[in-house]
Design an enzyme around this catalytic site. Structure first.
Site, mmCIF file in Angstrom:
data_model
loop_
_atom_site.group_PDB
_atom_site.id
_atom_site.type_symbol
_atom_site.label_atom_id
_atom_site.label_comp_id
_atom_site.label_asym_id
_atom_site.label_seq_id
_atom_site.Cartn_x
_atom_site.Cartn_y
_atom_site.Cartn_z
ATOM 1 N N LYS A 263 15.611 2.111 -3.921
ATOM 2 C CA LYS A 263 14.488 3.022 -3.709
ATOM 3 C C LYS A 263 15.057 4.404 -3.456
ATOM 4 O O LYS A 263 16.175 4.533 -2.971
ATOM 5 C CB LYS A 263 13.689 2.563 -2.479
ATOM 6 N N GLY B 125 -6.879 3.116 3.587
ATOM 7 C CA GLY B 125 -6.296 3.884 2.492
ATOM 8 C C GLY B 125 -6.989 3.608 1.177
ATOM 9 O O GLY B 125 -7.045 2.463 0.721
ATOM 10 N N GLY C 33 -6.209 5.306 -1.781
ATOM 11 C CA GLY C 33 -5.432 6.073 -2.758
ATOM 12 C C GLY C 33 -5.367 5.361 -4.093
ATOM 13 O O GLY C 33 -6.305 4.647 -4.473
ATOM 14 N N VAL D 254 -3.708 2.765 -5.242
ATOM 15 C CA VAL D 254 -3.883 1.308 -5.216
ATOM 16 C C VAL D 254 -5.178 0.928 -4.500
ATOM 17 O O VAL D 254 -5.952 0.106 -4.988
ATOM 18 C CB VAL D 254 -2.692 0.617 -4.503
HETATM 19 P P1 NAD Z 1 -1.491 6.986 -2.391
HETATM 20 O O1 NAD Z 1 -0.732 8.102 -1.773
HETATM 21 O O2 NAD Z 1 -2.177 7.205 -3.684
HETATM 22 O O3 NAD Z 1 -2.588 6.443 -1.361
HETATM 23 C C1 NAD Z 1 -2.411 6.368 0.020
HETATM 24 C C2 NAD Z 1 -3.763 6.675 0.651
HETATM 25 O O4 NAD Z 1 -3.690 6.421 2.048
HETATM 26 C C3 NAD Z 1 -4.194 8.132 0.480
HETATM 27 O O5 NAD Z 1 -5.518 8.172 -0.003
HETATM 28 C C4 NAD Z 1 -4.076 8.715 1.885
HETATM 29 O O6 NAD Z 1 -5.002 9.744 2.123
HETATM 30 C C5 NAD Z 1 -4.362 7.483 2.726
HETATM 31 N N1 NAD Z 1 -3.852 7.527 4.085
HETATM 32 C C6 NAD Z 1 -2.711 8.065 4.560
HETATM 33 N N2 NAD Z 1 -2.605 7.871 5.881
HETATM 34 C C7 NAD Z 1 -3.708 7.175 6.251
HETATM 35 C C8 NAD Z 1 -4.181 6.650 7.484
HETATM 36 N N3 NAD Z 1 -3.497 6.798 8.622
HETATM 37 N N4 NAD Z 1 -5.350 5.989 7.490
HETATM 38 C C9 NAD Z 1 -6.061 5.821 6.360
HETATM 39 N N5 NAD Z 1 -5.665 6.300 5.165
HETATM 40 C C10 NAD Z 1 -4.510 6.960 5.111
HETATM 41 O O7 NAD Z 1 -0.450 5.771 -2.477
HETATM 42 P P2 NAD Z 1 -0.587 4.418 -3.306
HETATM 43 O O8 NAD Z 1 0.184 4.541 -4.562
HETATM 44 O O9 NAD Z 1 -2.009 3.967 -3.342
HETATM 45 O O10 NAD Z 1 0.239 3.438 -2.370
HETATM 46 C C11 NAD Z 1 -0.291 2.941 -1.159
HETATM 47 C C12 NAD Z 1 0.746 2.039 -0.494
HETATM 48 O O11 NAD Z 1 1.084 0.963 -1.364
HETATM 49 C C13 NAD Z 1 2.083 2.739 -0.176
HETATM 50 O O12 NAD Z 1 2.618 2.192 1.007
HETATM 51 C C14 NAD Z 1 2.967 2.359 -1.354
HETATM 52 O O13 NAD Z 1 4.353 2.394 -1.032
HETATM 53 C C15 NAD Z 1 2.490 0.953 -1.612
HETATM 54 N N6 NAD Z 1 2.723 0.498 -2.987
HETATM 55 C C16 NAD Z 1 2.213 1.206 -4.035
HETATM 56 C C17 NAD Z 1 2.435 0.757 -5.335
HETATM 57 C C18 NAD Z 1 1.854 1.474 -6.533
HETATM 58 O O14 NAD Z 1 1.816 0.884 -7.624
HETATM 59 N N7 NAD Z 1 1.366 2.700 -6.383
HETATM 60 C C19 NAD Z 1 3.183 -0.412 -5.547
HETATM 61 C C20 NAD Z 1 3.665 -1.117 -4.446
HETATM 62 C C21 NAD Z 1 3.430 -0.650 -3.165
#
Ligand code: NAD
Length: 347
Positions: A79, A179, A181, A183
């Site tokens: 990573k 969250g 976002g 995902v």
């Molecule tokens: P993202 O940045 O698009 O979404 C994260 C969301 O969480 C955002 O909308 C943000 O505003 C919100 N957030 C942040 N702090 C918060 C809090 N305290 N309370 C509530 N909401 C909060 O990221 P993502 O790509 O959706 O990934 C989310 C998680 O999943 C991360 O930990 C990432 O490492 C993990 N992940 C993502 C993927 C992928 O395919 N994108 C794959 C495996 C794991």
């Protein structure tokens, strides 16, 4: 001590990459290449200290080794984190410099999207390294892995709801999403389509409003989502949400979400078990994205085949729960042992 990590967290190599011209400060962590090149996303984030960034990179890369092994991928774990430069910065130049750092590892590490990075960032890196995936390609499979991650979490929740909660379907099951976002939003859509009742929180009010308007979700304050009165909790924001302070307040009976490193410490997994809460390990349920970018990287991307492979995560959840019964242990510890038994050189 930098070299005093416990054996399981020991890394093959860690590169500190800097480029004063662009402001790049990045940590590229290669935990294990036993199964193949280390594959894992790149996070762009503001860290309070450089040590916090290093800690994040090491924890995330170790998790990638376990994730890739459990998903039966021919890749090791790695990573990268880029420390977000203060103020304005030239984003394409920053990612060009990061791409050169990736290239300097000669294929020991392959990168893709993570929190804070985009498909455009990955595309821009292509001029500097071939060791990058998650790039939309005209007429071919590729791009944003987050819908596939969400699908893997969804099938895991389906399996957990059936086997842990004893419910036949998701119809009427109450799910709290921390969250919304990349995902979290896709997961919310899948859950809504399956009849689940959503309770949501995000620091971004616009995302919450959209979930309320489009998916009939109930909004709660960010500080209340983990203790919401629901059947299932899906942490989809950042790591360490399950800790000494939060676990005692949880009301869900099943935890399954996308966020990496949800447990602040292994003891928090034990505490969940003592409270009768089933925690499905993050790296098992959120492997859909790496399955997608790995297939894309190997040129084996085809929508139906990728979805079929991601759907197998649900079967793995079933197998994990069977192993937990036999081992009389926690899902987190059984998954760790299972994944570590697969951290071996492939034939
Ligand atoms: P993202 O940045 O698009 O979404 C994260 C969301 O969480 C955002 O909308 C943000 O505003 C919100 N957030 C942040 N702090 C918060 C809090 N305290 N309370 C509530 N909401 C909060 O990221 P993502 O790509 O959706 O990934 C989310 C998680 O999943 C991360 O930990 C990432 O490492 C993990 N992940 C993502 C993927 C992928 O395919 N994108 C794959 C495996 C794991």
């Amino acid at each position: 001590s930098l070299f005093g990590l416990p054996e399981q967290a020991a890394h093959e190599r860690v590169l500190l990459a800097t480029d004063p011209a662009t402001g790049l400060k990045a940590i590229l962590a290669v935990h294990s290449t036993a199964r193949g090149p280390a594959f894992g996303g790149c996070r762009l984030w503001h860290y309070d200290t450089e040590l916090a960034a290093l800690n994040d990179a090491l924890r995330l890369s170790q998790g990638m080794s376990l994730k890739n092994a459990l998903a039966d991928l021919p890749f090791g774990g790695g990573k990268a984190v880029i420390l977000k430069p203060e103020g304005q910065f030239d984003r394409p130049a920053l990612f060009a410099a990061f791409g050169r750092a990736v290239q300097s590892l000669n294929g020991a590490y392959i990168t893709a999207e993570d929190v804070g990075t985009t498909t455009a960032d990955m595309r821009g890196m292509q001029a500097h390294t071939p060791f990058v995936s998650g790039i939309p390609r005209e007429g071919a499979f590729g791009g944003d892995p987050s819908p596939k991650t969400a699908w893997g979490v969804f099938v895991s929740i389906q399996a957990g709801v059936r086997l842990v909660l004893g419910r036949k379907s998701l119809d009427g099951v109450r799910v709290a999403l921390q969250g919304l976002g990349a995902v979290g939003w896709h997961l919310a859509e899948f859950l809504h389509q399956a009849g689940a009742k959503l309770v949501v929180a995000d620091v971004d009010a616009a995302k919450v409003e959209r979930a309320v308007a489009q998916l009939g979700a109930v909004a709660v304050p960010v500080g209340e989502i983990l203790a919401a009165d629901v059947d299932v909790l899906a942490p989809c924001a950042l790591g360490a949400s399950l800790n000494e302070q939060t676990v005692p307040a949880l009301r869900a009976k099943l935890v399954a979400g996308a966020a990496n490193n949800q447990l602040a410490t292994p003891a928090d997994g034990d505490a969940l078990q003592r409270r009768g809460i089933c925690y499905l390990p993050d790296y098992l349920v959120n492997a859909g994205g790496i399955i997608s970018v790995a297939r894309e990287y190997r040129g084996e991307g085809e929508e139906a085949a990728v979805m079929a492979e991601v759907s197998k995560i649900g079967e793995r959840v079933e197998e994990l729960l069977q192993r937990v019964q036999v081992a009389d242990s926690t899902p987190a510890r059984v998954a760790d042992d299972w994944a570590r038994s697969k951290l071996v050189k492939l034939a």
